[in-house]
Design an enzyme around this catalytic site. Structure first.
Site, short mmCIF file in Angstrom:
data_model
loop_
_atom_site.label_atom_id
_atom_site.label_comp_id
_atom_site.label_asym_id
_atom_site.label_seq_id
_atom_site.Cartn_x
_atom_site.Cartn_y
_atom_site.Cartn_z
N GLY A 83 6.42 8.03 -9.40
CA GLY A 83 6.74 6.84 -8.61
C GLY A 83 7.42 5.74 -9.40
N ARG A 84 6.92 5.45 -10.59
CA ARG A 84 7.48 4.34 -11.37
C ARG A 84 8.81 4.69 -12.03
NH1 ARG A 84 2.86 6.41 -12.87
NH2 ARG A 84 2.46 7.28 -14.94
N HIS A 136 7.09 -23.77 -20.06
CA HIS A 136 6.27 -24.86 -19.52
C HIS A 136 5.03 -24.33 -18.82
CE1 HIS A 136 9.19 -28.18 -20.20
NE2 HIS A 136 10.05 -27.16 -20.20
N LYS A 141 -8.82 3.13 -3.98
CA LYS A 141 -8.28 3.47 -2.66
C LYS A 141 -9.27 4.34 -1.88
CE LYS A 141 -4.26 5.20 -3.94
NZ LYS A 141 -2.87 5.73 -3.82
N LYS A 190 6.36 8.88 -1.07
CA LYS A 190 6.50 10.25 -1.54
C LYS A 190 5.74 11.22 -0.65
CE LYS A 190 6.29 12.82 -5.90
NZ LYS A 190 6.02 12.69 -7.35
N GLU A 243 -0.80 1.49 2.82
CA GLU A 243 -0.08 0.22 2.96
C GLU A 243 1.28 0.44 3.61
OE1 GLU A 243 -2.42 -0.12 -1.00
OE2 GLU A 243 -1.27 1.41 0.08
N GLU A 252 0.60 1.40 -16.00
CA GLU A 252 0.20 2.58 -15.24
C GLU A 252 0.43 3.86 -16.05
OE1 GLU A 252 0.40 2.72 -10.75
OE2 GLU A 252 1.98 4.17 -11.23
#
Length: 526
Positions: A269-270, A386, A497, A207, A213, A355
């Protein structure tokens, strides 16, 4: 939970809970006490079936929670969101991911006409770009068609598109999509060995175009292309696209203006897979698939906005989870899709829910006095049985479960495989409800009385996946509105960050604690 009306209703709901507990009413008992339970707690829409009958909600408690939702002005808040009011109060932003899903035949609120026009323009550009990539009209520097698309992004710029592609890729042909997110170079090293630089296109999804990253991975990919492609840096411009709001930074990186696909700051963002962040899907699945995905989400939007809250699937689902988290202090939620193609759904839900609603401060600045969003975890189908179902069935810590099933598979092994898969899903919900007594072997005792919901879609196609994803998005909004928190900011991700940058720059090292100093020395960080 600050207004007096809310507090009064909340106390009344808790009194009802205490009354039912004193009477020893179990979840199983509710079916006998409430003959209409399957009518009240089962809702359907367009091939989506939601069953909340096995939860810790009696009809009386549900009525109280519906009053609670009304006291918080859910109907008014959803109208404010649609109208573009700044309901993201800490950032003074509108929340308009629903506007991204409006079909071209619908018009938004008049105040949003300019935004809507921008959205439709970007969608048109993405459609044509995707078609040109898929047809081979747009090629790499050497004139070869693109066979591989690498989306470089993290968080919402990765999880949503990656999850959708994993769910639907078996149904559609197109260039192969890859998702590069981790700054750990092991991911890039493994991926790059599978790529032909002449036929690989990189989408840099950020954005702000400042995410460390994403930019680190993008620069590494750029250096790789410069080394591998004839023509070096000049050739690289053919192999990069930006999905960003920061035109200048993208152009400074070397991406042409015509290859920058924007989206507004009204898209968190999400919630951004519906924006240009979803360009990889337009290319890999094709525009027709994306149209169906958007149609499904829009159908859920309409249901959420227009249905009375007592019959609203979104509201019933949200109240169920809210009651388990805040009313019964159940701190986790297991989201268990019984379909391997939904392998990444719980990963996407972790960000969407945790978030959004993992907050300690309400919009008015007051501290919350109750648990909010739960810890989300999950794994597909019988694999999870399992792994961690022992805890779900016999741990003293009760974890509510959301089972997610697909009625019709896209393979030819329905009787041998799919019927067994779905029988396991239904049986697990039944076992959580009923339990089992074994006086001779107490380790075989199952207490039961453990809540679960079951959500079934007819088929895992773009339309029904769109329905499902929008359902979860709106659930988060309703819960956050009742808790009084801002579900659309994420300040909790910022501190770590910022400190990482400080450590790398060796800023204020004298203020670091002894453990941090020792770790920095051991790992040669600064």
């Amino acid at each position: 939970m600050s207004n007096n009306g809310f507090d009064t209703i909340w106390r009344a709901v808790h009194k009802q809970k205490e009354k039912e507990a004193a009477q020893g009413i179990t979840l199983k008992d509710l079916f006998a006490h409430e003959p209409d339970r399957m009518t009240r707690f089962v809702k359907t829409i367009d091939g989506l079936y939601f069953d909340a009958s096995k939860t810790a909600l009696s009809s009386a408690i549900l009525e109280g929670l519906l009053d609670l939702a009304r006291s918080c002005g859910i109907e008014e808040l959803r109208e404010k969101m649609v109208k573009g009011e700044a309901i993201n109060t800490s950032e003074d932003r509108a929340v308009l991911h629903m506007a991204l899903r409006l079909p071209s035949s619908e018009r938004p609120e008049p105040a949003l006409n300019d935004i809507y026009d921008d959205i439709q323009c970007t969608k048109s550009q993405m459609r044509q770009f995707a078609l040109d990539i898929r047809s081979g009209d747009i090629t790499g520097a050497s004139g070869q068609a693109f066979t591989d698309i690498v989306n470089i992004g993290i968080g919402g710029s990765d999880l949503g598109p990656h999850m959708v592609y994993t769910a639907l890729k078996g149904q559609f042909n197109g260039p192969k999509l890859h998702y590069l997110s981790n700054i750990d170079a092991h991911q890039w090293t493994a991926l790059s060995k599978t790529l032909n630089p002449e036929t690989t296109l990189f989408l840099v999804a950020s954005k702000t175009f400042t995410t460390i990253e994403t930019l680190t991975n993008a620069q590494t990919a750029k250096d790789w292309l410069i080394q591998k492609l004839p023509g070096g840096e000049k050739a690289v411009t053919h192999h990069f696209v930006a999905l960003s709001t920061n035109n200048k930074a993208a152009q400074d990186f070397g991406i042409e203006q015509t290859r920058i696909f924007p989206f507004g700051d009204y898209v968190g963002g999400r919630f951004s897979l519906w924006s240009s962040i979803g360009l990889s899907l337009w290319i890999g699945l094709g525009p027709d698939a994306m149209d169906a995905l958007f149609d499904g989400a829009y159908a859920m939007d309409c249901h959420f906005l227009k249905s009375p809250i007592e019959g609203n699937i979104v509201v019933i689902m949200a109240l169920t989870g809210l009651w388990h988290a805040s009313g019964l202090n159940m701190s986790a939620l297991a989201c268990l899709p019984y379909d391997q193609r939904l392998d990444l759904l719980s990963d996407w839900l972790q960000q969407l829910d945790m978030e959004s609603n993992g907050k300690t401060v309400k919009k008015d600045g007051e501290q919350v006095a109750y648990p909010t969003g739960p810890i989300i975890f999950g794994m597909p189908g019988t694999n999870g049985q399992h792994a961690f179902y022992q805890h779900l069935h016999q741990s003293p810590q009760i974890t509510p479960v959301e089972f997610i099933g697909v009625k019709n598979p896209d393979h030819r092994h329905k009787d041998r495989h799919h019927k067994v898969l779905l029988a396991n899903m239904v049986a697990q919900a039944q076992a959580l409800l009923n339990g089992q007594d074994n006086k001779d072997e107490p380790y075989r005792n199952f207490a039961g009385n453990r809540p679960s919901t079951t959500l079934v879609i007819d088929r895992l196609d773009p339309y029904h996946l769109g329905l499902l994803l929008a359902l979860y998005e709106h659930k988060i909004f309703v819960q956050g509105a009742i808790w009084g928190i801002n579900s659309f900011d994420q300040w909790g991700v910022e501190l770590g960050k910022a400190l990482a940058k400080s450590l790398l720059n060796n800023d204020k090292a004298s203020e670091n604690d002894p453990s941090t100093l020792a770790l920095c020395k051991l790992l040669a960080i600064s």
